[in-house]
Design a protein around this motif. Structure first.
Motif, PDB file in Angstrom:
ATOM      1  N   ASP A   1      20.669 -63.911   4.636  1.00 24.51           N
ATOM      2  CA  ASP A   1      20.444 -62.722   4.524  1.00 24.51           C
ATOM      3  C   ASP A   1      19.728 -61.811   5.527  1.00 24.51           C
ATOM      4  OD1 ASP A   1      21.489 -62.655   1.758  1.00 24.51           O
ATOM      5  OD2 ASP A   1      19.756 -63.664   1.173  1.00 24.51           O
ATOM      6  N   GLN A   2      18.967 -62.425   6.437  1.00 19.68           N
ATOM      7  CA  GLN A   2      18.214 -61.810   7.589  1.00 19.68           C
ATOM      8  C   GLN A   2      17.876 -62.647   8.610  1.00 19.68           C
ATOM      9  OE1 GLN A   2      14.781 -61.571   4.401  1.00 19.68           O
ATOM     10  NE2 GLN A   2      13.726 -61.838   6.046  1.00 19.68           N
ATOM     11  N   LEU A   3      17.474 -62.200   9.534  1.00 22.41           N
ATOM     12  CA  LEU A   3      17.128 -62.849  10.880  1.00 22.41           C
ATOM     13  C   LEU A   3      15.394 -62.920  10.725  1.00 22.41           C
ATOM     14  CD1 LEU A   3      18.036 -64.152  13.742  1.00 22.41           C
ATOM     15  CD2 LEU A   3      17.271 -62.039  14.561  1.00 22.41           C
ATOM     16  N   HIS A   4      15.093 -64.327  10.854  1.00 24.83           N
ATOM     17  CA  HIS A   4      13.589 -64.686  10.796  1.00 24.83           C
ATOM     18  C   HIS A   4      13.122 -65.137  12.223  1.00 24.83           C
ATOM     19  CE1 HIS A   4      13.490 -64.956   6.378  1.00 24.83           C
ATOM     20  NE2 HIS A   4      14.907 -65.326   6.436  1.00 24.83           N
ATOM     21  N   ARG A   5      11.877 -64.631  12.626  1.00 27.86           N
ATOM     22  CA  ARG A   5      11.270 -65.001  13.870  1.00 27.86           C
ATOM     23  C   ARG A   5       9.768 -65.634  13.324  1.00 27.86           C
ATOM     24  NH1 ARG A   5      13.679 -61.389  18.858  1.00 27.86           N
ATOM     25  NH2 ARG A   5      12.608 -63.098  19.805  1.00 27.86           N
ATOM     26  N   LEU A   6       9.748 -66.893  13.604  1.00 28.27           N
ATOM     27  CA  LEU A   6       8.376 -67.467  13.264  1.00 28.27           C
ATOM     28  C   LEU A   6       8.043 -68.242  14.564  1.00 28.27           C
ATOM     29  CD1 LEU A   6      10.555 -68.147  10.779  1.00 28.27           C
ATOM     30  CD2 LEU A   6       8.590 -68.851   9.665  1.00 28.27           C
ATOM     31  N   THR A   7       6.613 -68.376  14.550  1.00 24.77           N
ATOM     32  CA  THR A   7       5.889 -69.251  15.724  1.00 24.77           C
ATOM     33  C   THR A   7       5.843 -70.499  15.114  1.00 24.77           C
ATOM     34  OG1 THR A   7       3.707 -68.726  14.852  1.00 24.77           O
ATOM     35  CG2 THR A   7       4.663 -66.995  16.372  1.00 24.77           C
ATOM     36  N   TYR A   8       5.759 -71.393  16.204  1.00 27.32           N
ATOM     37  CA  TYR A   8       5.243 -72.782  15.609  1.00 27.32           C
ATOM     38  C   TYR A   8       4.123 -72.992  14.778  1.00 27.32           C
ATOM     39  CZ  TYR A   8       9.233 -74.814  18.449  1.00 27.32           C
ATOM     40  OH  TYR A   8      10.342 -75.144  18.887  1.00 27.32           O
ATOM     41  N   ALA A   9       3.243 -72.150  15.185  1.00 25.43           N
ATOM     42  CA  ALA A   9       1.984 -71.989  14.098  1.00 25.43           C
ATOM     43  C   ALA A   9       2.371 -71.606  12.729  1.00 25.43           C
ATOM     44  CB  ALA A   9       1.021 -70.756  14.652  1.00 25.43           C
ATOM     45  N   ASP A  10       3.322 -70.726  12.737  1.00 26.79           N
ATOM     46  CA  ASP A  10       3.823 -70.378  11.355  1.00 26.79           C
ATOM     47  C   ASP A  10       4.429 -71.592  10.734  1.00 26.79           C
ATOM     48  OD1 ASP A  10       3.077 -67.861  11.472  1.00 26.79           O
ATOM     49  OD2 ASP A  10       4.705 -67.190  12.448  1.00 26.79           O
ATOM     50  N   VAL A  11       5.380 -72.157  11.448  1.00 31.64           N
ATOM     51  CA  VAL A  11       6.205 -73.434  10.998  1.00 31.64           C
ATOM     52  C   VAL A  11       5.222 -74.441  10.609  1.00 31.64           C
ATOM     53  CG1 VAL A  11       7.976 -75.199  11.707  1.00 31.64           C
ATOM     54  CG2 VAL A  11       8.097 -72.685  12.326  1.00 31.64           C
ATOM     55  N   GLY A  12       4.206 -74.646  11.474  1.00 30.41           N
ATOM     56  CA  GLY A  12       3.335 -75.698  10.965  1.00 30.41           C
ATOM     57  C   GLY A  12       2.481 -75.465   9.567  1.00 30.41           C
ATOM     58  N   GLU A  13       2.034 -74.302   9.536  1.00 28.63           N
ATOM     59  CA  GLU A  13       1.348 -74.033   8.320  1.00 28.63           C
ATOM     60  C   GLU A  13       2.462 -73.968   7.052  1.00 28.63           C
ATOM     61  OE1 GLU A  13      -0.007 -70.159   5.749  1.00 28.63           O
ATOM     62  OE2 GLU A  13      -0.700 -70.067   8.112  1.00 28.63           O
ATOM     63  N   ARG A  14       3.806 -73.438   7.185  1.00 28.53           N
ATOM     64  CA  ARG A  14       4.574 -73.538   6.128  1.00 28.53           C
ATOM     65  C   ARG A  14       4.974 -75.034   5.797  1.00 28.53           C
ATOM     66  NH1 ARG A  14       7.893 -69.362   4.777  1.00 28.53           N
ATOM     67  NH2 ARG A  14       9.616 -70.678   4.889  1.00 28.53           N
ATOM     68  N   THR A  15       5.199 -75.764   6.884  1.00 30.38           N
ATOM     69  CA  THR A  15       5.330 -77.415   6.741  1.00 30.38           C
ATOM     70  C   THR A  15       4.346 -78.068   5.886  1.00 30.38           C
ATOM     71  OG1 THR A  15       6.634 -77.480   8.650  1.00 30.38           O
ATOM     72  CG2 THR A  15       5.817 -79.534   7.879  1.00 30.38           C
ATOM     73  N   ARG A  16       3.190 -77.753   6.206  1.00 26.47           N
ATOM     74  CA  ARG A  16       1.912 -78.335   5.689  1.00 26.47           C
ATOM     75  C   ARG A  16       1.768 -77.798   4.038  1.00 26.47           C
ATOM     76  NH1 ARG A  16      -1.941 -80.407   9.222  1.00 26.47           N
ATOM     77  NH2 ARG A  16      -1.468 -80.030  11.273  1.00 26.47           N
ATOM     78  N   ARG A  17       2.267 -76.554   3.807  1.00 26.10           N
ATOM     79  CA  ARG A  17       2.302 -76.142   2.480  1.00 26.10           C
ATOM     80  C   ARG A  17       3.434 -77.050   1.710  1.00 26.10           C
ATOM     81  NH1 ARG A  17      -0.218 -71.332   0.772  1.00 26.10           N
ATOM     82  NH2 ARG A  17      -1.205 -70.176   2.295  1.00 26.10           N
ATOM     83  N   LEU A  18       4.644 -77.062   2.363  1.00 27.63           N
ATOM     84  CA  LEU A  18       5.608 -77.867   1.596  1.00 27.63           C
ATOM     85  C   LEU A  18       5.197 -79.326   1.448  1.00 27.63           C
ATOM     86  CD1 LEU A  18       8.653 -78.028   0.844  1.00 27.63           C
ATOM     87  CD2 LEU A  18       9.225 -78.410   3.071  1.00 27.63           C
ATOM     88  N   MET A  19       4.662 -79.866   2.253  1.00 29.32           N
ATOM     89  CA  MET A  19       3.976 -81.266   2.108  1.00 29.32           C
ATOM     90  C   MET A  19       3.171 -81.383   0.820  1.00 29.32           C
ATOM     91  SD  MET A  19       3.272 -83.116   5.716  1.00 29.32           S
ATOM     92  CE  MET A  19       1.947 -82.224   6.246  1.00 29.32           C
ATOM     93  N   SER A  20       2.255 -80.431   0.755  1.00 28.50           N
ATOM     94  CA  SER A  20       1.317 -80.255  -0.364  1.00 28.50           C
ATOM     95  C   SER A  20       1.990 -79.971  -1.747  1.00 28.50           C
ATOM     96  CB  SER A  20       0.250 -79.154  -0.293  1.00 28.50           C
ATOM     97  OG  SER A  20      -0.327 -78.997  -1.381  1.00 28.50           O
ATOM     98  N   ALA A  21       3.137 -79.302  -1.600  1.00 28.88           N
ATOM     99  CA  ALA A  21       3.935 -78.927  -2.899  1.00 28.88           C
ATOM    100  C   ALA A  21       4.587 -80.036  -3.262  1.00 28.88           C
ATOM    101  CB  ALA A  21       4.895 -77.659  -2.624  1.00 28.88           C
ATOM    102  N   LEU A  22       5.378 -80.837  -2.297  1.00 24.95           N
ATOM    103  CA  LEU A  22       5.892 -82.073  -2.632  1.00 24.95           C
ATOM    104  C   LEU A  22       5.038 -82.734  -3.439  1.00 24.95           C
ATOM    105  CD1 LEU A  22       8.410 -82.412   0.354  1.00 24.95           C
ATOM    106  CD2 LEU A  22       9.083 -81.863  -1.787  1.00 24.95           C
ATOM    107  N   ASN A  23       3.818 -83.158  -2.893  1.00 23.15           N
ATOM    108  CA  ASN A  23       2.921 -84.231  -3.516  1.00 23.15           C
ATOM    109  C   ASN A  23       2.646 -83.817  -4.854  1.00 23.15           C
ATOM    110  OD1 ASN A  23       2.032 -86.174  -1.357  1.00 23.15           O
ATOM    111  ND2 ASN A  23       0.761 -84.529  -0.447  1.00 23.15           N
ATOM    112  N   GLN A  24       2.584 -82.449  -5.117  1.00 22.46           N
ATOM    113  CA  GLN A  24       2.576 -82.087  -6.530  1.00 22.46           C
ATOM    114  C   GLN A  24       3.772 -82.263  -7.352  1.00 22.46           C
ATOM    115  OE1 GLN A  24       0.382 -78.013  -6.749  1.00 22.46           O
ATOM    116  NE2 GLN A  24       0.309 -78.062  -4.760  1.00 22.46           N
ATOM    117  N   LEU A  25       4.914 -82.206  -6.744  1.00 22.38           N
ATOM    118  CA  LEU A  25       6.010 -82.960  -7.675  1.00 22.38           C
ATOM    119  C   LEU A  25       6.259 -84.321  -7.631  1.00 22.38           C
ATOM    120  CD1 LEU A  25       8.512 -79.985  -6.096  1.00 22.38           C
ATOM    121  CD2 LEU A  25       7.505 -79.915  -8.481  1.00 22.38           C
ATOM    122  N   GLY A  26       5.334 -85.066  -7.070  1.00 17.74           N
ATOM    123  CA  GLY A  26       5.405 -86.471  -7.496  1.00 17.74           C
ATOM    124  C   GLY A  26       6.143 -87.232  -6.141  1.00 17.74           C
ATOM    125  N   ILE A  27       6.580 -86.546  -5.265  1.00 17.26           N
ATOM    126  CA  ILE A  27       6.985 -87.437  -4.081  1.00 17.26           C
ATOM    127  C   ILE A  27       5.958 -88.401  -3.385  1.00 17.26           C
ATOM    128  CG2 ILE A  27       8.123 -87.105  -2.001  1.00 17.26           C
ATOM    129  CD1 ILE A  27       9.683 -86.404  -4.243  1.00 17.26           C
TER     130      ILE A  27
END
Length: 537
Positions: free
Chosen positions: A30-56
């Motif tokens: 649907d769109q073009l995204h422009r993120l920095t590696y700082a953004d990608v790093g934060e989003r990746t950390r959030r994802l790891m945390s969410a995966l932990n909460q899902l029992g991974i």
């Protein structure tokens, strides 16, 4: 020496610290995204945390069915970063094979692009281990789906901790990723990649004698992220701080050409069919490709005419590489040596057409019918490999012994090696054509035919022959944008000077398309069936 483990998560940590301002440019549905590696790093950390909460937990498989975009990149680091296993699934495979792969890998969670949902919904009743489904979409609301439990990727990030730490006390030999071969016969075979193997393979992509990936590059991996981790380009671009351009789903040659011009892409990677389409677009349109310092080609041998067009018409260096799912994949890279720069243009193209020399860190043997083949550019043999990013087995598969024994991976690829150490793929062991006691290379015939300017694709298969055992038959697809045609006799006359008379094809058949695997390789088994059917008529 310090026993510091080599881990995938540490590569993103490096990018966060030293390349925080560099960008990942990502096209989604649907769109073009422009993120920095700082953004990608934060989003990746959030994802790891969410995966932990899902029992991974450690060792759990995290499956992805997605195109090339930033969310897929984040999972590349989130799963291994928490000591789980990234499992990229080829969405071009049949539903039967996809269900088999998910069950065989024992995936616990699936991350799915929105357009892939119908595929997974159609096989959900067959999935035995999946505990959660996550859709990757730009929309604020979840699309309707029969999958359950069903989550939004972006909503999961909202509940994740942006300070979640990467796991550091892990064994570098722990599995970080896995991928399955796109089998043309039988079930796909799983290959595990260790943290150590991925990190060392990534380092190899930064060597000056290979792709020389660096911070100054703008990388556009066109090869899908589900195909051997996009040849490691997302890992390399992140660790070395390159700008990453992710072309997204259902891209066209026009989008690729536009992105090259708009974002000043320096290196792009894909299979020959991609570059054939891009070349046509570049020749028909008006694009600035002066930023390109390299087009990396793998997956199949590129025709000399294609290489020549990029190098001489467009002034874009064209580099062959060779690898396989079992090799992470980089094994060889084609680069002219310093003393070869003064070769004639024809000789340079001939060198470029080879798959190149072995990457440092890998060892090889070439075994022919009489032992090790000589490095003379003529003697043929099967390529055997070993090294720190070469697999040692198939995952839970009794076919391991066929390919892995005596400490070597037996590739099934027949090659020659010249005196410079450059390999050239002659054929697959199963695709060599034996005629009258002599071996005929289908690949050499294909490349010669595809050098004709009216030919788009060519594949050569062997057909049984009562007198000669087998004889080659050429299957040809003509350029679709040409009103002219070409005859069988004209094509045979075109390649005649390059081959002995006995090795020329007995016939040339014209097709609208040649069947291909999910990663763009010719499906010769299916093509043989088509040819047999033709002669039965």
């Amino acid at each position: 020496m310090m026993q510091t483990p080599l881990t995938v998560g540490s590569m993103l940590e490096h990018a966060e610290k030293f390349f925080a301002k560099k960008e990942v440019i990502s096209q989604t549905h649907d769109q073009l995204h422009r993120l920095t590696y700082a953004d990608v790093g934060e989003r990746t950390r959030r994802l790891m945390s969410a995966l932990n909460q899902l029992g991974i937990e450690k060792g759990d498989r995290v499956g992805t069915l997605a195109w090339n975009h930033h969310r897929h990149l984040e999972i590349y680091f989130a799963a291994p970063g928490m000591n789980a296993v990234l499992h990229t699934i080829n969405i071009r495979l049949s539903p039967e094979h996809i269900a088999y792969i998910i069950n065989h890998a024992e995936d616990q969670i699936l991350f799915i692009d929105e357009d892939v949902l119908p595929l997974i919904e159609s096989i959900q009743d067959q999935l035995k281990t999946v505990k959660a489904f996550v859709v990757m979409t730009d929309k604020d609301t979840l699309p309707e789906s029969s999958l359950t439990p069903f989550y939004s990727y972006e909503k999961l990030l909202e509940i994740g901790d942006p300070q979640q730490a990467f796991v550091t006390d892990m064994d570098e030999n722990d599995p970080a990723g896995m991928c399955y071969t796109s089998a043309t016969t039988g079930k796909p075979k799983g290959v595990m990649y260790s943290h150590r193997g991925i990190v060392l393979h990534t380092m190899a992509l930064g060597l000056a004698n290979t792709a020389a990936v660096s911070e100054s590059d703008v990388l556009m991996p066109v090869v899908p992220q589900f195909h051997v981790n996009a040849w490691g380009m997302p890992f390399a671009g992140t660790w070395f701080g390159s700008t990453l351009v992710m072309p997204g789903p259902h891209f066209t040659a026009k989008r690729l050409a536009d992105f090259i011009e708009r974002y000043r892409v320096t290196v792009t990677a894909g299979v020959p069919t991609i570059w054939i389409g891009l070349l046509r677009e570049l020749e028909q349109g008006s694009y600035d490709t002066s930023s390109l310092r390299g087009v990396l080609c793998g997956g199949a041998a590129a025709p000399k005419g294609l290489i020549q067009a990029f190098e001489q018409k467009l002034g874009v260096p064209f580099a062959h590489a060779y690898g396989a799912t079992e090799t992470t994949p980089l094994v060889t890279y084609s680069r002219l040596k310093s003393y070869q720069q003064n070769l004639s243009e024809e000789d340079k193209i001939n060198e470029r057409a080879k798959q190149g020399a072995l990457v440092p860190g890998i060892e090889m043997k070439v075994i022919g019918s009489n032992g090790e083949a000589a490095w003379n550019g003529e003697d043929m043999g099967e390529l055997l490999l070993r090294g720190p990013w070469i697999a040692s087995e198939y995952y839970k598969d009794d076919r391991t012994e066929e390919a892995f024994h005596d400490g070597w991976f037996h590739t099934g690829d027949v090659i020659t090696v010249d005196e410079e150490g450059n390999i050239q793929i002659v054929d697959r062991t199963k695709d060599l054509i034996k005629s009258g006691g002599e071996w005929i290379s289908s690949v050499e015939l294909e490349n010669a035919i595809m050098a004709h300017d009216k030919v788009a694709e060519a594949s050569v298969v062997g057909m049984p022959d009562a007198e000669w055992q087998e004889r080659p038959i050429a299957c040809v697809v003509l350029q679709e944008d040409l009103n002219e045609t070409v005859s069988k006799d004209e094509l045979l006359q075109f390649i005649r000077p390059k081959f002995a008379k006995w090795s020329l094809p007995d016939d040339v058949l014209f097709f609208d398309e040649i069947p291909k695997t999910s990663v763009g390789k010719f499906m010769k088994r299916q093509l043989r069936d088509h040819v047999k059917d033709h002669y039965k008529v």
